[in-house]
Write a protein that holds these residues in place. Sequence first.
Motif, short mmCIF file in Angstrom:
data_model
loop_
_atom_site.label_atom_id
_atom_site.label_comp_id
_atom_site.label_asym_id
_atom_site.label_seq_id
_atom_site.Cartn_x
_atom_site.Cartn_y
_atom_site.Cartn_z
N ALA A 61 9.14 107.67 66.46
CA ALA A 61 10.83 107.43 66.00
C ALA A 61 11.65 107.97 66.92
O ALA A 61 12.55 108.03 67.53
CB ALA A 61 10.90 106.35 65.14
N MET A 62 11.62 109.12 66.11
CA MET A 62 12.60 110.13 66.48
C MET A 62 12.49 110.98 68.21
O MET A 62 14.17 111.12 68.11
CB MET A 62 12.90 110.96 65.31
CG MET A 62 13.00 111.11 64.32
SD MET A 62 14.78 110.18 63.95
CE MET A 62 15.75 111.26 63.87
N LEU A 63 11.36 110.71 68.26
CA LEU A 63 11.02 111.72 69.85
C LEU A 63 11.64 110.60 71.47
O LEU A 63 11.87 111.36 72.09
CB LEU A 63 9.62 111.69 70.33
CG LEU A 63 9.29 113.13 69.55
CD1 LEU A 63 7.81 112.78 69.72
CD2 LEU A 63 9.96 114.18 69.76
N ASN A 64 11.89 109.24 70.90
CA ASN A 64 12.45 108.57 71.50
C ASN A 64 11.35 108.59 72.95
O ASN A 64 11.98 108.20 73.77
CB ASN A 64 14.15 108.59 72.00
CG ASN A 64 14.32 107.04 72.46
OD1 ASN A 64 13.88 105.74 72.62
ND2 ASN A 64 15.21 107.77 73.85
N VAL A 65 9.76 108.58 72.96
CA VAL A 65 9.29 108.98 73.50
C VAL A 65 8.73 106.60 73.47
O VAL A 65 7.64 106.59 72.36
CB VAL A 65 8.06 109.48 73.56
CG1 VAL A 65 6.91 109.35 74.78
CG2 VAL A 65 8.82 110.94 73.71
N SER A 66 8.49 106.31 74.76
CA SER A 66 7.80 104.82 74.19
C SER A 66 6.35 104.94 74.35
O SER A 66 6.05 105.97 75.08
CB SER A 66 8.23 103.90 76.34
OG SER A 66 8.02 104.74 77.31
N PHE A 67 6.26 103.69 73.99
CA PHE A 67 4.51 103.78 74.31
C PHE A 67 3.79 102.73 74.89
O PHE A 67 2.87 102.38 75.17
CB PHE A 67 4.53 101.94 72.79
CG PHE A 67 4.87 102.98 71.33
CD1 PHE A 67 3.79 103.85 71.07
CD2 PHE A 67 5.93 102.44 70.70
CE1 PHE A 67 4.10 104.74 69.70
CE2 PHE A 67 6.16 103.12 69.53
CZ PHE A 67 5.05 104.27 68.81
N ASN A 68 4.87 102.88 76.41
CA ASN A 68 3.93 102.57 77.64
C ASN A 68 4.10 101.32 77.56
O ASN A 68 2.92 100.81 78.29
CB ASN A 68 2.94 103.72 78.00
CG ASN A 68 2.31 103.55 79.55
OD1 ASN A 68 3.38 103.60 80.24
ND2 ASN A 68 1.45 104.63 80.12
N GLU A 69 4.43 100.47 77.58
CA GLU A 69 4.62 98.84 77.72
C GLU A 69 4.21 98.64 78.69
O GLU A 69 3.84 97.37 78.98
CB GLU A 69 5.46 98.13 76.90
CG GLU A 69 5.46 98.26 75.06
CD GLU A 69 6.95 98.02 74.87
OE1 GLU A 69 8.13 97.15 75.55
OE2 GLU A 69 7.24 97.83 73.59
N GLU A 70 4.85 99.03 79.72
CA GLU A 70 4.44 98.52 80.72
C GLU A 70 3.26 99.14 82.01
O GLU A 70 2.45 99.02 82.81
CB GLU A 70 5.73 99.12 82.14
CG GLU A 70 6.99 98.48 82.00
CD GLU A 70 7.41 99.35 80.42
OE1 GLU A 70 7.83 101.17 80.66
OE2 GLU A 70 8.97 98.78 79.84
N ILE A 106 4.10 110.94 60.38
CA ILE A 106 4.08 111.08 61.96
C ILE A 106 4.75 109.74 62.65
O ILE A 106 5.13 110.46 63.76
CB ILE A 106 2.81 110.57 62.09
CG1 ILE A 106 1.63 111.83 61.53
CG2 ILE A 106 1.70 110.48 63.80
CD1 ILE A 106 0.16 111.34 61.59
N LEU A 107 4.96 108.45 62.11
CA LEU A 107 5.51 107.56 62.55
C LEU A 107 6.92 107.82 62.95
O LEU A 107 7.86 107.43 63.78
CB LEU A 107 5.06 106.13 62.19
CG LEU A 107 3.55 104.86 62.37
CD1 LEU A 107 3.38 104.09 61.32
CD2 LEU A 107 3.12 105.42 63.49
N CYS A 108 7.52 108.31 62.16
CA CYS A 108 9.03 108.81 62.19
C CYS A 108 9.09 109.99 62.95
O CYS A 108 10.09 109.47 63.64
CB CYS A 108 9.18 108.99 60.52
SG CYS A 108 11.12 109.50 60.53
N MET A 109 8.22 110.75 63.29
CA MET A 109 8.29 111.84 64.63
C MET A 109 8.68 110.63 65.30
O MET A 109 9.40 111.36 66.10
CB MET A 109 7.57 112.54 63.97
CG MET A 109 7.67 113.74 64.76
SD MET A 109 6.42 113.19 65.90
CE MET A 109 4.54 112.94 66.02
N THR A 122 2.21 116.50 60.26
CA THR A 122 1.37 115.76 60.56
C THR A 122 0.05 115.65 58.58
O THR A 122 -0.60 115.45 58.88
CB THR A 122 0.24 116.85 60.35
OG1 THR A 122 0.02 117.74 60.54
CG2 THR A 122 0.65 117.11 62.42
N SER A 123 1.58 115.54 57.69
CA SER A 123 1.22 115.38 56.72
C SER A 123 0.64 113.68 55.72
O SER A 123 -0.53 113.38 55.36
CB SER A 123 2.56 115.53 55.83
OG SER A 123 2.90 117.37 55.85
#
Length: 167
Positions: free
Chosen positions: A21-30, A16-19, A10-11
């Motif tokens: 990207a590493m989690l591989n959770v989609s942004f719910n495009e569908e 945050i964006l790197c974290m 959270t710094s």
Amino acid sequence: FLSEYFLFATSSINEILCMLAMLNVSFNEENVTPQFKYGENGVNDRSVRVIAEMPTIVFAKELKQQANNNDNDNGDVDDEKTASVQTQQPQSISINVVYFDPSDRYTTDENGERMDKFVEKVDFRPGKLYGCLSILTNVSSIRQSVEILCQIPTGSIPLNGGFRTKT
């Protein structure tokens, strides 16, 4: 890749964006919406089951009851529905807050008289519409001037011209 420490990133926005990207959770495009199932084990079941079709992170917040510090003369703790405001005379303003189901607001007694039907706190269900009735009574013989702050619980949504906070 899922780490139990992902909440500590959270710094900065870059961290945050790197974290994310590493989690591989989609942004719910569908625009897939999870299914929610409330109280599957009966009317007093407060559980909620979330059924997701893709990897999901769920953040939950639980509200816990806190002990009331207002003690009456007997040493008993006052009922949470009733509070008293200390003014010139102790306990001269009585406040009673009750909740009701607008679709089932009244009941009749054995004499056929119509009575209010209130919802007990253990019977609240998520996603259901409830109304609130706040009753203030001056129980002293002295005229009182009071200011009242009304607020709906966290997570509630005001409906029918309602409000979140009002003075």
